[in-house]
Design a protein around this motif. Structure first.
Motif, PDB file in Angstrom:
ATOM      1  N   SER A  92      15.847 -25.213  -4.369  1.00  0.00           N
ATOM      2  CA  SER A  92      14.390 -25.141  -4.601  1.00  0.00           C
ATOM      3  C   SER A  92      13.618 -26.010  -3.609  1.00  0.00           C
ATOM      4  N   ASN A  93      14.077 -26.895  -3.109  1.00  0.00           N
ATOM      5  CA  ASN A  93      13.402 -27.914  -2.419  1.00  0.00           C
ATOM      6  C   ASN A  93      13.809 -28.057  -0.869  1.00  0.00           C
ATOM      7  N   LEU A  94      14.615 -26.746  -0.277  1.00  0.00           N
ATOM      8  CA  LEU A  94      15.191 -26.831   0.876  1.00  0.00           C
ATOM      9  C   LEU A  94      14.152 -27.289   1.946  1.00  0.00           C
ATOM     10  N   LEU A  95      13.180 -26.967   1.809  1.00  0.00           N
ATOM     11  CA  LEU A  95      12.030 -27.084   3.029  1.00  0.00           C
ATOM     12  C   LEU A  95      11.877 -28.572   2.991  1.00  0.00           C
ATOM     13  N   ASN A  96      11.511 -29.334   1.922  1.00  0.00           N
ATOM     14  CA  ASN A  96      11.334 -30.841   2.051  1.00  0.00           C
ATOM     15  C   ASN A  96      12.551 -31.436   2.504  1.00  0.00           C
ATOM     16  N   VAL A  97      13.771 -31.239   2.060  1.00  0.00           N
ATOM     17  CA  VAL A  97      14.758 -31.737   2.475  1.00  0.00           C
ATOM     18  C   VAL A  97      15.123 -31.520   3.947  1.00  0.00           C
ATOM     19  N   TRP A  98      14.794 -30.332   4.405  1.00  0.00           N
ATOM     20  CA  TRP A  98      14.874 -30.120   5.871  1.00  0.00           C
ATOM     21  C   TRP A  98      14.036 -30.898   6.827  1.00  0.00           C
ATOM     22  N   ASP A  99      12.730 -30.954   6.216  1.00  0.00           N
ATOM     23  CA  ASP A  99      11.686 -31.861   6.839  1.00  0.00           C
ATOM     24  C   ASP A  99      12.038 -33.196   6.887  1.00  0.00           C
ATOM     25  N   GLN A 100      12.690 -33.655   6.033  1.00  0.00           N
ATOM     26  CA  GLN A 100      13.060 -34.926   6.049  1.00  0.00           C
ATOM     27  C   GLN A 100      14.228 -35.343   7.094  1.00  0.00           C
ATOM     28  N   HIS A 101      15.080 -34.292   7.044  1.00  0.00           N
ATOM     29  CA  HIS A 101      16.264 -34.470   8.027  1.00  0.00           C
ATOM     30  C   HIS A 101      15.599 -34.334   9.277  1.00  0.00           C
ATOM     31  N   LEU A 102      14.676 -33.463   9.733  1.00  0.00           N
ATOM     32  CA  LEU A 102      14.125 -33.567  10.863  1.00  0.00           C
ATOM     33  C   LEU A 102      13.288 -34.770  11.285  1.00  0.00           C
ATOM     34  N   TYR A 103      12.514 -35.306  10.205  1.00  0.00           N
ATOM     35  CA  TYR A 103      11.960 -36.625  10.535  1.00  0.00           C
ATOM     36  C   TYR A 103      12.696 -37.792  10.788  1.00  0.00           C
ATOM     37  N   ASN A 104      14.011 -37.580   9.967  1.00  0.00           N
ATOM     38  CA  ASN A 104      15.064 -38.732  10.226  1.00  0.00           C
ATOM     39  C   ASN A 104      15.700 -38.605  11.611  1.00  0.00           C
ATOM     40  N   THR A 105      15.850 -37.315  12.034  1.00  0.00           N
ATOM     41  CA  THR A 105      16.696 -37.126  13.246  1.00  0.00           C
ATOM     42  C   THR A 105      15.768 -37.247  14.531  1.00  0.00           C
ATOM     43  N   ASP A 106      14.732 -36.491  14.380  1.00  0.00           N
ATOM     44  CA  ASP A 106      13.849 -36.421  15.718  1.00  0.00           C
ATOM     45  C   ASP A 106      12.684 -37.322  15.595  1.00  0.00           C
ATOM     46  N   PRO A 107      12.466 -38.307  16.433  1.00  0.00           N
ATOM     47  CA  PRO A 107      11.543 -39.483  16.305  1.00  0.00           C
ATOM     48  C   PRO A 107      10.326 -38.669  16.850  1.00  0.00           C
ATOM     49  N   LEU A 108      10.124 -37.564  17.520  1.00  0.00           N
ATOM     50  CA  LEU A 108       8.590 -37.241  17.690  1.00  0.00           C
ATOM     51  C   LEU A 108       8.082 -36.034  16.816  1.00  0.00           C
ATOM     52  N   TYR A 109       9.028 -35.978  15.641  1.00  0.00           N
ATOM     53  CA  TYR A 109       9.024 -34.773  14.664  1.00  0.00           C
ATOM     54  C   TYR A 109       7.625 -35.186  14.029  1.00  0.00           C
ATOM     55  N   LEU A 110       6.457 -34.361  13.814  1.00  0.00           N
ATOM     56  CA  LEU A 110       5.370 -34.725  13.245  1.00  0.00           C
ATOM     57  C   LEU A 110       5.142 -33.712  12.142  1.00  0.00           C
ATOM     58  N   PRO A 111       5.217 -33.662  10.810  1.00  0.00           N
ATOM     59  CA  PRO A 111       5.186 -32.876   9.926  1.00  0.00           C
ATOM     60  C   PRO A 111       3.467 -32.472  10.041  1.00  0.00           C
ATOM     61  N   GLU A 112       3.485 -31.103   9.745  1.00  0.00           N
ATOM     62  CA  GLU A 112       2.150 -30.376  10.066  1.00  0.00           C
ATOM     63  C   GLU A 112       1.685 -30.073   8.547  1.00  0.00           C
ATOM     64  N   GLU A 113       0.565 -29.863   8.557  1.00  0.00           N
ATOM     65  CA  GLU A 113      -0.202 -29.414   7.472  1.00  0.00           C
ATOM     66  C   GLU A 113      -0.050 -28.035   6.957  1.00  0.00           C
ATOM     67  N   LYS A 114       0.710 -27.651   5.694  1.00  0.00           N
ATOM     68  CA  LYS A 114       1.417 -26.341   5.491  1.00  0.00           C
ATOM     69  C   LYS A 114       0.528 -25.849   4.333  1.00  0.00           C
ATOM     70  N   ALA A 115       0.469 -24.543   4.296  1.00  0.00           N
ATOM     71  CA  ALA A 115       0.044 -23.860   3.220  1.00  0.00           C
ATOM     72  C   ALA A 115       1.121 -23.615   2.316  1.00  0.00           C
ATOM     73  N   PHE A 116       1.350 -23.822   0.848  1.00  0.00           N
ATOM     74  CA  PHE A 116       2.420 -23.576   0.284  1.00  0.00           C
ATOM     75  C   PHE A 116       2.041 -22.236  -0.577  1.00  0.00           C
ATOM     76  N   VAL A 117       3.045 -21.380  -0.535  1.00  0.00           N
ATOM     77  CA  VAL A 117       2.822 -20.186  -1.412  1.00  0.00           C
ATOM     78  C   VAL A 117       4.435 -19.963  -2.231  1.00  0.00           C
ATOM     79  N   SER A 118       4.359 -19.285  -3.034  1.00  0.00           N
ATOM     80  CA  SER A 118       5.520 -18.891  -3.891  1.00  0.00           C
ATOM     81  C   SER A 118       5.877 -17.658  -3.249  1.00  0.00           C
ATOM     82  N   GLU A 119       7.359 -17.412  -3.634  1.00  0.00           N
ATOM     83  CA  GLU A 119       7.873 -16.111  -3.186  1.00  0.00           C
ATOM     84  C   GLU A 119       7.071 -14.752  -3.770  1.00  0.00           C
ATOM     85  N   THR A 120       6.702 -14.992  -4.880  1.00  0.00           N
ATOM     86  CA  THR A 120       6.043 -13.819  -5.580  1.00  0.00           C
ATOM     87  C   THR A 120       4.983 -13.387  -4.684  1.00  0.00           C
ATOM     88  N   GLN A 121       4.061 -14.584  -4.254  1.00  0.00           N
ATOM     89  CA  GLN A 121       2.966 -14.255  -3.536  1.00  0.00           C
ATOM     90  C   GLN A 121       3.301 -13.693  -2.080  1.00  0.00           C
TER      91      GLN A 121
END
Lengths: 73, 912
Positions: free
Chosen positions: B141-170
């Motif tokens: 359920s949390n893949l996005l955050n995990v992946w973001d974390q991974h990118l943050y850790n591996t890529d020094p230039l990675y900047l997390p952007e402001e995202k709009a969260f939606v559920s799959e139903t939406q």
């Protein structure tokens, strides 16, 4: 605006009065306060039958609790 | 309970109040209070009661009333009813505070309503900085955050952007809304007809790229849906967005007639979309009811067949409608659309069973779209009225040419022919009445207009023109027959077509009881056929089981077709571009073309019958032959002999009044009805041409006034040819007459004019004998020629012509037969340019005859031996020349009909 609010107020008050009358007719044993609480709970989406079951159970439980307290006393 | 919403907090408060008020326990920390609270909560959340049902409540109310009545508690019963009614009719209050003395809160205003909805229905994810909803922290359920974390850790230039969260139903719901044509969405942005996906929308359980790729795949379909919907709105006139001035639909609305083919197409599309939207609504309802888990991929899977169909529809639409340049006339548009659908069906049909659904969809689309076209055809070939206000039919009526105009048959309708593959447009006016000349010349390179009608186009045109002609001909049969009164019951061509299609499809499916056995039989025969095919293929060293199966199916289908539709009702046109074994082509051939053919035969047959019976077509043709081709020999004899006599007497005969009078006298005796129509004219001939006596009669022109509509067949061009033959016949008759009327009193003339002046070099009897011999030779020649022409040519050709006229099925055919007949006569009377030297030779002989007879009549004084010699030698030369030429022609075999002439001429030829 104020008159509209007043009119609304009166309407609500009247409706609550009618409800209370009905409740009295049906011998529910609910006073105005409990009745308003029930109405608010129903409006918030609680199933009325579930609510009435809960009330009945709570009453029964509190009766038996009081009875047991009296006995021990 | 920090993560609870406001709503839940409110309920918690109320519940506590309730417990306090019922159990009278004030202390919230009390164990009893806590258990009561827990009990209450669990019952509120997990109960088994049904939702409130107004009917049940009403029943209970009535039940209680009845109970009270039964218990004779009338006052209570009365107040019960009164109170319940009062309550049910009063507006629903919304209370906040509990204490009765404190006045109730007023009913909420508009912004509070919104707030309530926001709190109780759905968080507004479309607003910026919307509150995040809670989700589990499990990896899936949390893949996005995990992946973001991974990118943050591996890529020094990675900047997390402001995202709009939606559920799959939406996401699913927005997808469904996109596919049903809603424009204002959050996830999918609509811009100038293009649908794009916001790249800052994420779900917690997928990486953003993954979600983006899935949604982009969907957005393509959304775009297709929008485009199609816009087209539908444009055509139906419901466009919500005003287009730029001068764009198609807005300016077109009031003034122009409706373009029915596009409307029919839009109607079919609309029907499809209605079904599609129903499916979408069903899915959405399932999502709302929340009975099962619904995922985006499940939804896309469920809609996959629909999406494929939308793709096909969009493709067809783009090719058939969108790519047409704006200034194209409606004719081309309609034809192009129908052709596109037709091609698409053939294309998908050739794929086989894999695209059955697509073929079915396209076929239903085609059937709807072709309806206006078929209705136009139907109206034309049944009522003779070409009703086409939007000018979308390939045949246009020339309004300038009224029906009873002489050129009606040729000039009334224009066949619009446009080449599809070449950019230039070639408009071909169909001068040859109905034959699709343009099509035949260029059919190898390009698609013709409205290819599905091509095999029956000629019949349609013939039937339409014939009907129109019939309508104007006071068709007597129409009044007596019941067809006109039963027009409402008559099934239109379109209805007949649909019925045939239905019966064909039903007969193919078979009754349920027989289906299994039929299938088994088909399967067995298929297997058998396939093994045969495989053997055949192996002969050519081809080992392809799929090919073998398809061949087997092909042959089975063909045999099936022939069994069902045997009988020579229609000819399978193998010259058409597509393979005849395609199902769609077969359907057309068996369901549409026979009806048109039948109507054509009926209609043209009626026209023929009417022309023959009511307008005496055959009688007029006979009259032409009587007078122009001298079949009414005795009648015309009186006419022309009067002229010949005058010529012999050297009197002036070139007076129209004299000629007409003679004609009337001659014809009036036996053919009184023709005498008013026949007349004679003298044309001005170039004086230099009038060298020979035989050309004296060249100015004579016979004219026969043929009434409409017969003059469609016997046109003025035909009359010219008739006249040419008439002239030739007249010349021959003249020669014959002048020879026939020579008398044998020459001996007296001879003796009378002899005497003192001239000493004959030869004895006069010999001279007389020579002249008699010459006369006989000339007579033989002229008679042979005369007989040849009258019997071998005119008579036998005439018989053939009559026979063909009986067999003629439509007016075009009749006209062609007539032309061919005239061409044959013209040809065989040696009037063609190519054989002009033969004709010259004949004319020379005829001239000699006239000179000879002239001299004979003048008496022997005019004769010299040299002249006789000259005449004899000239005749001999011509005779020899003709015999040689004719023999050559006959030996070559090019003109078999000349054989008799050659023989008879040869018989008269002296070999010495």
């Amino acid at each position: 605006m104020a008159s509209a609010a007043n009119a609304n107020l009166n309407a609500v008050r009247e409706t609550m009065d009618v409800l209370l009358e009905i409740s009295r007719l049906l011998n529910t044993g609910l006073d105005m306060e409990s009745l308003s609480i029930c109405v608010r709970l129903c409006e918030q989406g609680i199933n009325p039958e579930a609510l009435s079951a809960v009330i009945k159970e709570l009453r029964r439980a509190s009766e038996s609790f009081k009875a047991s307290e009296n006995c021990t006393n | 309970m920090a993560h609870w919403s406001t709503f839940e907090k409110e309920t918690e408060k109320e519940t506590k109040k309730l417990i306090r008020s019922i159990s009278k326990i004030e202390d919230e920390e009390d164990q009893n209070f806590q258990s009561a609270l827990k009990f209450t909560w669990s019952n509120f959340k997990f109960h088994r009661y049904l939702d409130v049902d107004s009917h049940k409540v009403q029943r209970s109310i009535s039940g209680i009333y009845e109970k009270l009545m039964v218990h004779s508690d009338l006052s209570k019963a009365g107040s019960w009813m009164r109170l319940t009614e009062e309550f049910l009719n009063s507006p629903l209050p919304n209370t906040h505070e509990t204490k009765p003395p404190v006045p109730f809160q007023p009913i909420m205003g508009e912004p509070d309503a919104r707030a309530w909805l926001e709190q109780h229905v759905v968080t507004p994810y479309w607003a910026t900085h919307a509150s995040r909803f809670p989700h589990s922290l499990h990896l899936h359920s949390n893949l996005l955050n995990v992946w973001d974390q991974h990118l943050y850790n591996t890529d020094p230039l990675y900047l997390p952007e402001e995202k709009a969260f939606v559920s799959e139903t939406q996401v699913i719901r927005e997808t469904l809304w996109l596919l049903s044509g809603v424009k204002k969405l959050f996830i999918f942005q609509h811009h100038d007809g293009k649908v794009s996906v916001r790249n800052d929308v994420v779900v917690t359980h997928l990486t953003s790229n993954c979600l983006l790729s899935v949604l982009e795949h969907v957005s393509v379909y959304g775009q297709a849906v929008f485009r199609l919907q816009r087209f539908i709105d444009e055509v139906t006139g419901h466009s919500s967005e005003p287009g730029p001035p001068g764009s198609g639909s807005c300016s077109r609305k009031g003034s122009e007639p409706p373009f029915r083919t596009y409307q029919a197409f839009v109607w079919a599309l609309n029907k499809y979309f209605t079904g599609f939207k129903e499916e979408l609504t069903t899915i959405e309802k399932e999502i709302i009811s929340n009975d099962e888990t619904v995922t985006l991929s499940a939804v896309l899977e469920r809609l996959s067949s629909h999406l494929a169909q939308i793709k096909v529809l969009h493709k067809v639409f783009c090719t058939g409608v969108a790519e047409v340049p704006p200034a194209t006339p409606n004719v081309v548009r309609a034809s192009h659309l129908l052709n596109t659908l037709y091609k698409a069906i053939i294309e998908y049909d050739s794929v086989g069973e894999a695209s059955e659904q697509t073929v079915a969809l396209l076929f239903s689309l085609w059937t709807e779209t072709v309806r206006p076209y078929l209705e136009i055809v139907d109206e034309w070939i049944v009522h003779g009225h070409l009703f086409d206000p939007a000018k979308e039919f390939i045949i246009q009526r020339n309004k300038d040419v009224p029906v009873n105009h002489r050129d009606f048959w040729y000039a009334t309708y224009t066949l619009y022919s446009v080449s599809e593959m070449v950019d230039n447009e070639e408009k071909l006016n169909d001068a040859a009445s109905g034959s699709s000349g343009g099509d035949q010349s260029s059919s190898n390179r390009q698609l013709t207009m409205v290819s599905f009608l091509k095999p029956v186009l000629k019949q349609i045109i013939m039937a339409g023109k014939s009907m129109q002609l019939l309508k104007n001909l006071d068709w007597k049969e129409a009044e007596s027959s019941e067809t006109s009164s039963r027009d409402a019951e008559r099934k239109s061509l379109y209805t007949l077509f649909l019925e045939s299609v239905q019966s064909r499809l039903c007969s193919q499916e078979g009754s349920p009881a027989n289906t299994v056995s039929e299938q088994q039989a088909t399967a067995r025969s298929l297997v058998k056929m396939q093994s045969i095919m495989a053997q055949h293929l192996e002969i050519d060293d081809v080992h392809d089981p799929l090919l073998a199966i398809n061949f087997a199916r092909l042959y089975l289908e063909q045999s099936d077709f022939h069994e069902r539709f045997s009988g020579g009702d229609f000819i399978v046109d193998r010259s058409s571009q597509s393979i005849t074994c395609q199902t769609f082509e077969l359907t057309l051939r068996s369901c549409l073309y026979p009806h048109i053919e039948r109507r054509y035969i009926e209609c043209c047959g009626n026209l023929m019958k009417t022309l023959k019976k009511d307008y005496m077509l055959l009688e007029y043709l006979q009259a032409m032959r009587n007078h122009f081709l001298l079949e009414a020999g005795d009648t015309m004899y009186d006419f022309y002999t009067a002229i010949f006599d005058k010529v012999q007497e050297k009197e002036s005969w070139q007076q129209p009044s004299f000629l007409n009078m003679q004609l009337q006298e001659a014809v009036g005796q036996r053919y009184p009805e023709d005498s008013s129509r026949l007349s004679v004219f003298l044309e001005n001939i170039d004086p230099s041409r009038k060298k020979h006596p035989v050309n004296n009669l060249d100015a004579l022109t016979l004219s026969y006034k043929v009434p409409w509509p017969v003059d469609i067949v016997i046109s003025s061009e035909c009359q010219k040819i008739y006249n040419q033959v008439f002239l030739l016949l007249l010349q021959i008759k003249w020669a014959k007459y002048s020879l026939d009327t020579l008398r044998f009193n020459i001996a007296e003339k001879l003796e009378g004019s002899l005497g003192e002046e001239v000493k004959p070099k030869e004895p006069s009897n010999q001279q007389i004998h020579r002249m008699c011999l010459l006369r006989v030779k000339l007579m033989h020649f002229v008679n042979s020629l005369h007989n040849y022409i009258m019997t071998r040519i005119l008579h036998s050709t005439g018989l053939e012509f009559q026979h063909q006229v009986q067999e003629a099925k439509d007016l075009d055919q009749l006209i062609k037969i007539h032309y061919r007949y005239l061409a044959t006569i013209h040809d065989r009377c040696l009037l063609r340019e190519k054989v002009s030297f033969v004709k010259e030779a004949i004319m020379k002989v005829l001239n000699l005859v006239l000179i000879f007879s002239d001299r004979w009549q003048a008496g022997f004084g005019a004769w010299k031996i040299e002249s006789i010699d000259k005449v004899e030698s000239d005749f001999k030369n011509c005779h020899m020349f003709l015999v040689t030429i004719l023999n050559k022609a006959v030996c070559r075999g090019s003109f078999p009909h000349l054989e008799s002439l050659a023989l008879s001429l040869m018989a008269g030829f002296e070999q010495c």
